[in-house]
Design a protein around this motif. Structure first.
Motif, short mmCIF file in Angstrom:
data_model
loop_
_atom_site.label_atom_id
_atom_site.label_comp_id
_atom_site.label_asym_id
_atom_site.label_seq_id
_atom_site.Cartn_x
_atom_site.Cartn_y
_atom_site.Cartn_z
N ALA A 13 46.15 32.45 46.15
CA ALA A 13 45.26 32.42 45.58
C ALA A 13 45.23 33.17 44.22
O ALA A 13 44.62 32.80 43.14
N GLY A 14 45.89 34.19 44.11
CA GLY A 14 46.08 35.09 42.96
C GLY A 14 46.87 34.70 41.99
O GLY A 14 46.87 35.13 40.88
N THR A 15 48.01 33.78 42.35
CA THR A 15 48.94 33.29 41.52
C THR A 15 48.35 31.93 41.07
O THR A 15 48.49 30.91 41.61
N GLN A 16 47.84 32.09 39.80
CA GLN A 16 47.05 30.69 39.27
C GLN A 16 47.97 30.36 37.99
O GLN A 16 48.29 31.17 37.14
N THR A 17 47.95 28.96 37.82
CA THR A 17 48.52 28.49 36.61
C THR A 17 47.07 28.00 35.79
O THR A 17 45.92 28.01 36.39
N MET A 18 47.23 27.56 34.65
CA MET A 18 46.21 27.30 33.83
C MET A 18 45.47 26.15 34.26
O MET A 18 44.07 26.00 34.45
N SER A 19 46.05 25.01 35.20
CA SER A 19 45.37 23.95 35.78
C SER A 19 44.71 24.42 36.89
O SER A 19 43.28 24.00 37.33
N ASP A 20 45.19 25.37 37.65
CA ASP A 20 44.36 26.16 38.82
C ASP A 20 43.12 26.70 38.24
O ASP A 20 41.89 26.61 39.12
N MET A 21 43.20 27.38 37.14
CA MET A 21 41.98 27.90 36.75
C MET A 21 40.94 26.93 36.34
O MET A 21 39.64 27.24 36.71
N LEU A 22 41.42 26.04 35.75
CA LEU A 22 40.32 24.91 35.32
C LEU A 22 39.69 24.40 36.66
O LEU A 22 38.61 24.20 36.57
N LEU A 23 40.60 23.95 37.78
CA LEU A 23 39.84 23.32 38.78
C LEU A 23 39.02 24.25 39.50
O LEU A 23 38.03 23.93 40.07
N SER A 24 39.24 25.66 39.42
CA SER A 24 38.22 26.56 39.98
C SER A 24 37.15 26.79 39.27
O SER A 24 36.05 26.85 39.73
N TRP A 25 37.26 26.91 37.82
CA TRP A 25 36.02 27.02 37.04
C TRP A 25 35.17 25.67 37.23
O TRP A 25 33.68 25.74 37.20
N LEU A 26 35.67 24.35 37.62
CA LEU A 26 34.96 23.24 37.84
C LEU A 26 34.68 23.11 39.13
O LEU A 26 33.87 22.17 39.63
N ARG A 27 34.65 24.15 39.95
CA ARG A 27 34.64 23.96 41.31
C ARG A 27 35.44 22.92 42.08
O ARG A 27 34.58 22.46 43.09
N HIS B 196 47.18 45.64 33.57
CA HIS B 196 46.27 44.50 33.41
C HIS B 196 45.16 44.44 34.49
O HIS B 196 45.52 44.89 35.78
N TRP B 197 44.16 44.23 34.15
CA TRP B 197 42.79 44.14 35.09
C TRP B 197 42.95 43.42 36.44
O TRP B 197 42.38 43.48 37.55
N LYS B 198 43.72 42.40 36.60
CA LYS B 198 43.84 41.50 37.69
C LYS B 198 45.18 41.71 38.31
O LYS B 198 45.29 41.18 39.30
N MET B 199 45.92 42.69 37.92
CA MET B 199 47.11 43.15 38.56
C MET B 199 47.08 44.45 39.43
O MET B 199 46.23 45.55 39.00
N ALA B 200 47.85 44.45 40.53
CA ALA B 200 47.80 46.02 41.10
C ALA B 200 49.35 46.35 41.10
O ALA B 200 50.35 45.63 41.35
N ARG B 201 49.46 47.62 41.01
CA ARG B 201 50.85 48.31 40.75
C ARG B 201 50.93 49.14 42.19
O ARG B 201 50.13 49.76 42.42
N LEU B 202 51.89 48.62 43.02
CA LEU B 202 52.08 49.03 44.34
C LEU B 202 53.62 49.76 44.49
O LEU B 202 54.37 49.20 44.01
N VAL C 268 59.12 49.62 42.89
CA VAL C 268 57.65 49.63 42.35
C VAL C 268 57.44 47.89 42.02
O VAL C 268 58.14 47.15 41.27
N ILE C 269 56.23 47.27 42.52
CA ILE C 269 56.01 46.04 42.27
C ILE C 269 54.59 45.90 41.84
O ILE C 269 53.65 46.86 41.88
N MET C 270 54.31 44.80 41.03
CA MET C 270 53.14 44.62 40.51
C MET C 270 52.58 43.04 40.86
O MET C 270 53.62 42.00 40.51
N ILE C 271 51.55 43.06 41.57
CA ILE C 271 51.29 41.48 42.09
C ILE C 271 49.73 41.50 41.80
O ILE C 271 48.87 42.48 41.30
N PRO C 272 49.16 40.08 41.99
CA PRO C 272 47.68 40.00 41.61
C PRO C 272 46.98 40.65 42.42
O PRO C 272 47.31 40.74 43.80
N LYS C 273 45.72 41.44 42.50
CA LYS C 273 44.98 41.97 43.22
C LYS C 273 44.47 41.19 44.28
O LYS C 273 44.31 41.67 45.61
#
Length: 143
Positions: free
Chosen positions: A10-24, A109-115, A125-130
């Protein structure tokens, strides 16, 4: 039932994933990711790390160097977690026991978490989507 399907989390999104999400049209959730992981689906999570795999460094002057952060993916299955460098295709299996704790430093980056990841006695040290933190935590607990 185990399947060989690999899909982005769910956190790993491409541009097309974001558009599909915005369009519900299609909205992926962490709960669906957790259910799919339990059902045997392999999930791919964006993961940046400077310490997993072959560590490359860059000179910063006066004989000092810093590690270069590499872009890659964590491949999560029900019983194994591996990291693959996106550029070199180098694959590293993350061996347990693993502990994942929030890092003191910010991800940048506000959508990433540093762990901080402690795996097999080695500190990474890894950074992944929150959005993927619960998924990765569950996978590392099972690995």
């Amino acid at each position: 039932m185990t399947t060989n399907l690999v899909r982005r989390s769910a956190g790993t999104q491409t541009m097309s994933d974001m558009l599909l999400s915005w369009l519900r049209i299609r909205r992926l959730t962490t709960e669906k990711d957790l259910a799919d992981l339990a059902a045997g689906t392999t999930l791919k999570v964006t993961c940046l790390s400077a310490t997993l795999g072959a560590v490359k460094t860059a000179p910063i002057g006066k004989g000092r160097t810093i590690p270069i952060t590499a872009m890659g993916y964590l491949h999560l299955t029900a019983d194994q977690v591996s990291w693959q460098n996106r550029r070199t295709r180098e694959t590293v299996t993350v061996q347990g026991p693993c502990t994942l704790t929030p890092s003191e430093r910010k991800a940048g980056h506000w959508k990433m978490a540093r762990l901080d990841l402690l795996a097999d006695g080695q500190q990474h040290v890894i950074m992944i989507p929150k959005a993927d933190v619960p998924l990765v935590t569950r996978s590392l607990e099972q690995a």
